[in-house]
Design a protein around this motif. Structure first.
Motif, PDB file in Angstrom:
ATOM      1  N   GLU A 178      29.527  40.634  89.800  1.00 20.07           N
ATOM      2  CA  GLU A 178      30.277  39.407  89.527  1.00 20.07           C
ATOM      3  C   GLU A 178      30.601  39.267  88.048  1.00 20.07           C
ATOM      4  OE1 GLU A 178      27.453  39.456  91.296  1.00 20.07           O
ATOM      5  OE2 GLU A 178      27.583  38.170  93.068  1.00 20.07           O
ATOM      6  N   ASP A 179      29.656  39.679  87.190  1.00 20.15           N
ATOM      7  CA  ASP A 179      29.867  39.516  85.752  1.00 20.15           C
ATOM      8  C   ASP A 179      30.752  40.631  85.167  1.00 20.15           C
ATOM      9  OD1 ASP A 179      28.415  37.260  85.789  1.00 20.15           O
ATOM     10  OD2 ASP A 179      26.556  38.163  85.051  1.00 20.15           O
TER      11      ASP A 179
ATOM     12  N   THR B 253      40.609  44.778  90.688  1.00 20.43           N
ATOM     13  CA  THR B 253      41.200  44.483  91.997  1.00 20.43           C
ATOM     14  C   THR B 253      41.207  42.973  92.210  1.00 20.43           C
ATOM     15  OG1 THR B 253      39.028  44.643  93.002  1.00 20.43           O
ATOM     16  CG2 THR B 253      40.355  46.643  93.004  1.00 20.43           C
ATOM     17  N   PRO B 254      42.028  42.476  93.152  1.00 22.41           N
ATOM     18  CA  PRO B 254      42.058  41.019  93.388  1.00 22.41           C
ATOM     19  C   PRO B 254      40.686  40.449  93.714  1.00 22.41           C
ATOM     20  CG  PRO B 254      43.911  42.074  94.484  1.00 22.41           C
ATOM     21  CD  PRO B 254      43.056  43.171  93.949  1.00 22.41           C
ATOM     22  N   THR B 255      39.853  41.174  94.400  1.00 20.04           N
ATOM     23  CA  THR B 255      38.534  40.659  94.783  1.00 20.04           C
ATOM     24  C   THR B 255      37.475  40.973  93.742  1.00 20.04           C
ATOM     25  OG1 THR B 255      38.128  42.713  95.963  1.00 20.04           O
ATOM     26  CG2 THR B 255      38.937  40.848  97.278  1.00 20.04           C
ATOM     27  N   GLY B 256      37.795  41.821  92.773  1.00 20.67           N
ATOM     28  CA  GLY B 256      36.798  42.224  91.782  1.00 20.67           C
ATOM     29  C   GLY B 256      35.864  43.308  92.289  1.00 20.67           C
ATOM     30  N   LYS B 257      36.025  43.715  93.550  1.00 14.39           N
ATOM     31  CA  LYS B 257      35.163  44.734  94.144  1.00 14.39           C
ATOM     32  C   LYS B 257      35.935  46.051  94.317  1.00 14.39           C
ATOM     33  CE  LYS B 257      32.793  41.310  97.046  1.00 14.39           C
ATOM     34  NZ  LYS B 257      32.501  40.930  98.437  1.00 14.39           N
ATOM     35  N   ILE B 258      35.188  47.104  94.656  1.00 15.06           N
ATOM     36  CA  ILE B 258      35.848  48.333  95.084  1.00 15.06           C
ATOM     37  C   ILE B 258      36.392  48.049  96.481  1.00 15.06           C
ATOM     38  CG2 ILE B 258      35.511  50.750  95.755  1.00 15.06           C
ATOM     39  CD1 ILE B 258      33.196  50.824  93.685  1.00 15.06           C
TER      40      ILE B 258
END
Lengths: 258, 275
Positions: free
Chosen positions: A36-37, A42-47
Motif C-alpha cells: 500500500e505504501d 497500475t490503477p489498483t497499485g498491485k501487480i
C-alpha cells in the motif's frame, strides 16, 4: 569497491557478491509485505493479472484480452500449423536472433562468415543464409544438404542454403533473421537472395490497439530452387558486386557504383 | 615444458578462441615467429561442431583444436632445417626457412598446417610464442576463453589432471602437447512411450550391458519426460534392457561402434491383465 584511479588502471571492476546473500529474501518481498505504501503504477497499485486498465479502455480486444491467455489464431494473424493456411504453407518458420550476427549487423564480417555454420556456399559461389531442415522433411521434399532452397509464403520468398540437421524438429524450418537484403524481385510476392526473412514475416501486430511484433514464428513452405536458372532469368540482379567472404558490396547499392 | 589442457565439458562452442587467434595473427607480422595470416581460409585455431543423435535426443559437441606442438613432431622430422621445437615445447615453423616448401603441409597427420599463397610459406599455430616471450602467460585463444575450458601452463602444474586426459588420434604416435579432458564418448538415449496409453513412461529402468562379457555398463531411470541418456560409453556393441513393474521388459541391441544412438519413440507395453 575501488577508487577511480584504481579502476582506470585495471580497466575493470568486478562487483563482489554481497556478503550473506543466501539469507536475502526473495525478490519483491518488501513490496509484498507493504504494497500500500509503495504502489505499482497500475490503477489498483498491485501487480495485475486481470488488467483493470484494459478492462476499462479495451474490454473487447480479442487479441489483447484483459486476462492474458493463449490465442491460436485471430482475424489478422493466422500463423499456426492448425490454421487453414498451413495446407499451403505446412512449416513453422523459426527466426531466431542470429548466432553469427547482431540482427543484420556484422553480416559482412569475414572471420564470422567463414565459420562453417554461418553461411552455405551455393553452386554459384554465393554464400547463402542457412536454412535448417530435419532429415525427414528434407527427404520428403527431395532436398539434400547444401541445396539452395526458397522459403516462401504468399508474402514472398527468400533463398537460403539448406543444412539438413537433427537440431530442428520435423515440421519446423529455421533461418536466422537479419541476413542482408539482396532483392531479386522487390515488393509483395518478391524474391530475396540474401535470405532477409523479415520480408516474408507477418505484417500484423499482436493487436490492432498496440504495437507488438508477432514475427518470430510464421507459416512457410520450402522448395528446392535451381539458382543457376534464376541467374539466367535475372542477370542484372545476380551480377551485383559481391565478395563471397564479405557479402554484397556497398557499391552495389550506389548509383554509378563507388 | 608447456601444455594446453582443454576441458570439453566447459566448452560452449562460442568460437572466441578461433576469432581471437585471427585477431592476433591476421595482418600482424610477428617475425621471426610468424608472418601475417591471410584474412580468410586459415584456421590456426579452429572449432569443430558435431551433431549427435536424433531429434529430439540430440547433443552437440564442440572441439577446439590447433597444432598439437608434438614432442615427436613429424613436421620437424620432415623439415628440420625449417621447423624447430623450443625449450618451452612449442613447435615453430620459421617462415623464411620454410618458404616455398608446400610439402610440409603433408607432414602433419592432423592437417593443422596451412599454405599462405601470397607469401608462399607454410603457417600454423605458434602458441603465440611472440606474446609468451613478451611476458604473456597464455596465448590469445586461452586468454579469450570465457568459460575456462581452455588452459595453458607448465606440465607439472597440470600433472593430476593429465592422468585422465586424452590426446587427439594417439595412434599417430606424435606425443601431442594438447590434452583434452572430458572428451565425449558415445551415448544412447530414448524416450520410453506406452504406446497404448499414448503417454511417456516415467521411472522406467534402462540398463546397458556389454555384448561381449555381459557386464553391466550403466543403469539409469527415465525422467519426468520419459527420457534417459546414458552418456560417455566406450564405442562398441551393447544390449539395452528397459523395464518397469507392470510393463513387459523390452530389450534391444545397440551398435555404438561408429555413432551415438537415439530412440525418440522406444515402444513400451503394459503387461496384459488376465481377467
Amino acid at each position: 569497491m575501488m577508487t577511480y584511479e584504481e579502476f582506470a588502471e585495471k580497466k575493470m571492476c568486478l562487483a563482489p557478491t554481497a556478503e550473506g546473500w543466501e539469507d536475502d529474501p526473495v525478490a519483491l518481498t518488501a513490496w509484498y509485505e507493504n504494497w500500500e505504501d509503495q504502489p505499482m503504477q497500475t490503477p489498483t497499485g498491485k501487480i495485475e493479472i486481470y488488467s483493470t486498465g484494459l478492462a476499462e479502455w479495451f474490454p473487447d480486444d480479442p487479441t489483447r484480452p484483459v486476462v492474458p491467455h493463449w490465442i491460436e489464431e485471430s482475424d489478422e494473424l493466422k500463423e499456426r500449423l492448425s490454421c487453414e493456411r498451413a495446407k499451403d504453407f505446412p512449416f513453422l518458420m523459426v527466426t531466431n536472433h542470429p548466432r553469427w550476427r547482431v540482427h543484420s549487423e556484422h553480416d559482412d564480417v569475414t572471420w564470422l562468415r567463414e565459420i562453417e555454420t554461418c553461411k552455405v556456399k551455393g553452386p554459384d559461389g554465393y554464400m547463402y543464409e542457412p536454412v535448417w531442415l530435419n532429415p525427414i522433411d528434407a527427404g520428403k521434399l527431395g532436398i539434400a544438404n547444401g541445396d539452395v532452397v526458397a522459403v516462401y509464403n504468399e508474402r514472398g520468398a527468400v533463398l537460403g542454403g539448406c543444412i539438413v540437421t537433427e537440431r530442428i524438429m520435423p515440421g519446423s524450418v529455421y533461418q536466422d533473421h537479419g541476413a542482408r537484403v539482396d532483392s531479386i524481385v522487390r515488393g509483395t510476392g518478391g524474391l530475396d537472395r540474401g535470405g532477409a526473412n523479415n520480408l516474408i514475416c507477418p505484417l500484423a501486430t499482436a493487436s490492432k490497439n498496440t504495437l507488438s511484433e508477432a514475427t518470430n514464428g510464421f507459416l512457410v513452405n520450402v522448395k528446392k530452387v535451381d539458382v543457376l536458372a534464376l541467374a539466367e532469368q535475372y542477370p542484372e540482379e545476380f551480377e551485383r558486386e559481391y565478395k563471397p567472404e564479405a557479402g554484397l558490396q556497398v557499391s552495389a547499392w550506389i548509383v554509378d557504383g563507388e | 615444458m608447456k601444455v594446453f589442457v582443454y576441458d570439453l565439458d566447459k566448452c560452449n562452442g562460442c568460437h572466441n578462441c578461433q576469432i581471437a587467434c585471427k585477431d592476433e595473427h591476421v595482418d600482424n607480422d610477428w617475425s621471426p615467429i610468424a608472418k601475417p595470416q591471410p584474412d580468410t581460409g586459415h584456421f590456426w585455431c579452429k572449432v569443430d561442431e558435431e551433431v549427435c543423435g536424433k531429434t529430439p535426443l540430440v547433443r552437440v559437441n564442440y572441439l577446439s583444436h590447433h597444432c598439437n606442438h608434438c614432442d615427436n613432431a613429424p613436421c620437424v622430422k620432415f623439415a628440420p632445417e625449417a621447423i624447430y621445437k623450443r625449450d618451452d615445447g612449442l613447435v615453430i615453423i620459421d617462415p623464411e626457412a620454410a618458404k616455398g616448401n608446400k610439402d610440409i603441409l603433408k607432414a602433419c597427420p592432423y592437417g593443422e598446417i596451412y599454405w599462405n599463397e601470397e607469401l608462399q610459406t607454410p603457417q600454423k599455430c605458434t602458441g603465440c610464442a611472440h606474446l609468451l616471450d613478451d611476458g604473456w602467460s597464455v596465448p590469445r585463444c586461452v586468454d579469450a576463453c570465457c568459460t575456462g575450458a581452455l588452459r595453458f601452463g607448465e606440465e607439472e602444474d597440470f600433472a593430476d589432471e593429465l592422468a585422465n586426459a586424452e590426446v587427439l588420434r594417439p595412434e599417430c604416435g606424435t606425443a601431442p602437447r594438447v590434452y583434452y579432458l572430458n572428451k565425449p564418448k558415445r551415448f544412447v538415449a530414448a524416450t520410453v512411450v506406452d504406446i497404448d496409453a499414448d503417454e511417456v513412461v516415467i521411472g522406467a529402468k534402462a540398463t546397458l550391458f556389454a555384448v561381449d562379457d555381459e557386464a553391466e555398463v550403466a543403469a539409469v531411470q527415465t525422467d519426468e519426460l520419459g527420457d534417459f541418456f546414458i552418456e560417455n560409453v566406450e564405442p562398441g556393441t551393447y544390449r539395452l534392457v528397459v523395464e518397469k513393474e507392470g510393463y513387459l521388459t523390452q530389450s534391444l541391441d545397440v551398435d555404438l561402434t561408429v555413432k551415438d544412438q537415439s530412440f525418440p519413440e522406444f515402444q513400451f507395453f503394459a503387461e496384459p491383465v488376465i481377467a
